[in-house]
Design an enzyme around this catalytic site. Structure first.
Site, short mmCIF file in Angstrom:
data_model
loop_
_atom_site.label_atom_id
_atom_site.label_comp_id
_atom_site.label_asym_id
_atom_site.label_seq_id
_atom_site.Cartn_x
_atom_site.Cartn_y
_atom_site.Cartn_z
N LYS B 85 0.86 -1.19 0.00
CA LYS B 85 0.00 0.00 0.00
C LYS B 85 0.89 1.24 0.00
CE LYS B 85 -3.89 1.56 2.93
NZ LYS B 85 -4.74 1.14 4.07
N SER B 161 -9.35 0.71 2.98
CA SER B 161 -8.59 1.59 2.12
C SER B 161 -7.43 0.89 1.41
CB SER B 161 -8.02 2.77 2.91
OG SER B 161 -7.13 2.32 3.93
N SER B 185 -9.42 -1.65 7.23
CA SER B 185 -8.87 -1.43 5.89
C SER B 185 -8.07 -2.59 5.31
CB SER B 185 -8.01 -0.16 5.87
OG SER B 185 -8.84 0.98 5.90
#
Lengths: 83, 467
Positions: B85, B161, B185
């Site tokens: 990420k 996310s 997330s």
């Protein structure tokens, strides 16, 4: 469920407080947005003031659900600082 | 390149790739070259990567092959491509954290600790992945970089996310990705994209040199297509890190050797009340997992709804505080939906935030009592399967709720007190649905053993998309 000490129970008003009920009123939210923006030196464009106001009202409503939960005076907050 | 043809790099597990490299059936260089080619070819469909670290990856792979040529012992993830990420620092690159504003930040000087640890275990970083702006997101959408696309249906959300992390693993670009989980997330995208995800105990894995969101609640962890891969990555990343003040001073407690122990000795209950499913998919997924585990008992997690409320308040307040300087000077460069929530969060009175932190400790005490009676709790991971990209609302029973705020309805009350959770994918048709396996703090071994047992029984599996 055992969740409150006697001290906490006595210290709390029996029903939801007047301040809690007032907290979500539109004029109170508007005033808080204005005052907080000034206090934090945080410019708020009129175009997004409505979004901020909506979110703050939601947050205060949700926070009220937590605030109304009785806890004893000696309840420790979750984060503990280790020197 | 011919060595790589012995193994299907796109859909092989990390364990199989590492075994092939260690045995000399493939070279790390050929594996990485194949992964990079697939990222080039398929990556744009999923909008998963924001940068590909090709040169670094090829150099690292060559070093591994040279080590093997010298007959050095290879580490357990030798030659396994992975991506992170884009809130993880990668030396020499700017850490975007899904934000337009961060493009102007200087390049990171060092890798995040857990990138270093995965590379020390032989894994090869191939790039950084798309995510929701500043991690304040459950959808995987991003107005600056575009949405991540769910490989099982490109019109659908990955969940966020850690959306790019889910897209990259579900789409066969890498077998392993790192994400972060503040309120869900890792678990939400694992659920919506049909993957395994591990949110370890708060403080178990280092967060050093990751862009923060909510210091009280931020976790890091892996996503993968099998429990074994999840566990191999988790084991490689464990251990105290003085660079993260929250990281616990605990020795590494490897789990991979425990995976096959079975679960007959474990007491498992299903979360009732707040966690009771309100859609056919949720009920079906939880029922299948419960039946496979012989979990006949229902247990009530007390005050879960209030726990979610407290997590919501702490998140907005700490997030607002973190971003206050940027909100003062660059408010127009935020996604408006993120900006307005952060500004509002900065305005929440401190007295209410402190009450939420006090409630957090009370709630922790009550939930920990449950683990005297059970070893693990089963609960849904999301209230629905993957919504369409751009979808604003979904039906929660008879109630229409906003998607963006409510995909984490089942994950928030759990991460709020840092319990370890494995999100496992139940392969429903047409879309998978995730289930959370929850244990007491520091018992990642239990959630991973259960996930593995369910996988061996065929109850959970990461479906391969038709792409």
């Amino acid at each position: 469920m055992k969740r409150r000490s006697n001290t906490a129970r006595k210290a709390r008003p029996p029903a939801r407080s007047a301040s809690s009920a007032k907290r979500g009123k539109p004029d109170a939210i508007d005033a808080l947005v204005t005052a907080s923006a000034q206090a934090l030196a945080l410019p708020i464009d009129p175009a997004w003031r409505g979004g901020v106001r909506f979110n703050l009202q939601l947050l205060l409503m949700v926070a009220g659900r937590v605030d109304e939960f009785p806890l004893p005076d000696d309840a420790e907050p979750a984060p503990v600082f280790h020197a | 390149m011919h060595e790589a043809k012995a193994i299907d790099v796109a859909w092989s597990t990390a364990a199989d790739i590492a075994a092939a490299v260690a045995a000399g059936r493939s070279t790390a260089a050929s594996i990485v070259a194949a992964a990079l080619a697939r990222i080039r070819e398929r990556g744009p469909q999923f909008n998963a990567f924001t940068v590909v670290t090709e040169e670094r990856a090829l150099a690292r792979a060559r070093a591994l092959d040279e080590a093997r040529a010298r007959r050095d012992a290879l580490p357990p993830l030798a030659g396994v491509p992975f991506a992170v990420k884009n809130l993880f620092d990668i030396a020499g690159l700017t850490t975007l954290a899904g934000a337009k504003i961060n493009r102007d930040a200087p390049p990171a000087k060092r890798d995040a600790t857990i990138i270093r640890r995965l590379e020390a275990a032989g894994a090869v970083l191939v790039g950084a992945l798309n995510m929701g702006e500043y991690a304040y997101d459950f959808t995987g959408e991003n107005m600056h970089y575009g949405p991540s696309h769910n490989p099982h249906d490109l019109k659908r959300m990955t969940g966020g996310s850690s959306g790019g992390s889910a897209a990259a693993v579900a789409g066969g670009l890498v077998p392993l990705a790192l994400g972060s989980d503040t309120n869900g997330s890792i678990r939400v995208p694992a659920s919506l994209s049909g993957l395994f995800g591990l949110k370890p105990t708060f403080g178990r894995l280092s967060r050093a040199r990751t862009f923060p969101f909510v210091a009280s609640l931020d976790h890091t962890g892996p996503l993968a297509r099998t429990t074994r891969d999840l566990t191999l990555a988790y084991d490689a990343m464990q251990g105290y890190d003085p660079d993260d003040p929250v990281c616990a001073e605990r020795p590494a407690e490897p789990v991979v050797a425990l995976l096959d122990r079975g679960v007959e000795d474990l007491r498992v209950a299903v979360a009732g009340g707040y966690f009771k499913g309100r859609s056919a998919e949720v009920v079906s997924a939880v029922d299948r997992v419960a039946a496979a585990l012989g979990a006949n008992r229902e247990i009530e997690i007390p005050e879960a709804e209030r726990a979610r409320a407290a997590a919501f308040v702490i998140t907005a307040s700490e997030g607002g505080s973190l971003h206050l300087p940027r909100l003062r000077t660059r408010a127009r460069d935020f996604d408006p939906a993120v900006r307005d929530r952060l500004i509002a969060g900065a305005m929440v009175p401190a007295s209410l935030v402190m009450k939420a932190q006090k409630f957090r400790r009370w709630y922790r005490g009550e939930v920990l009592k449950l683990f005297a009676e059970v070893d693990a709790i089963v609960a849904p991971a999301t209230p629905c399967t993957a919504p369409l990209i751009g979808q604003q609302t979904f039906m929660f029973g008879d109630t229409e709720l906003p998607v963006r705020a409510n995909l984490g309805i089942y994950t928030q009350p759990i991460s709020f007190i840092g319990l370890p959770v494995a999100a496992v994918p139940v392969p429903l048709e047409p879309l998978a649905m995730g289930v959370q396996i929850i244990a007491a703090p520091w018992r990642e071994d239990i959630v991973l053993r259960i996930a593995h047992a369910l996988e061996m029984k065929g109850v959970v599996a990461a479906p391969r998309p038709e792409i």
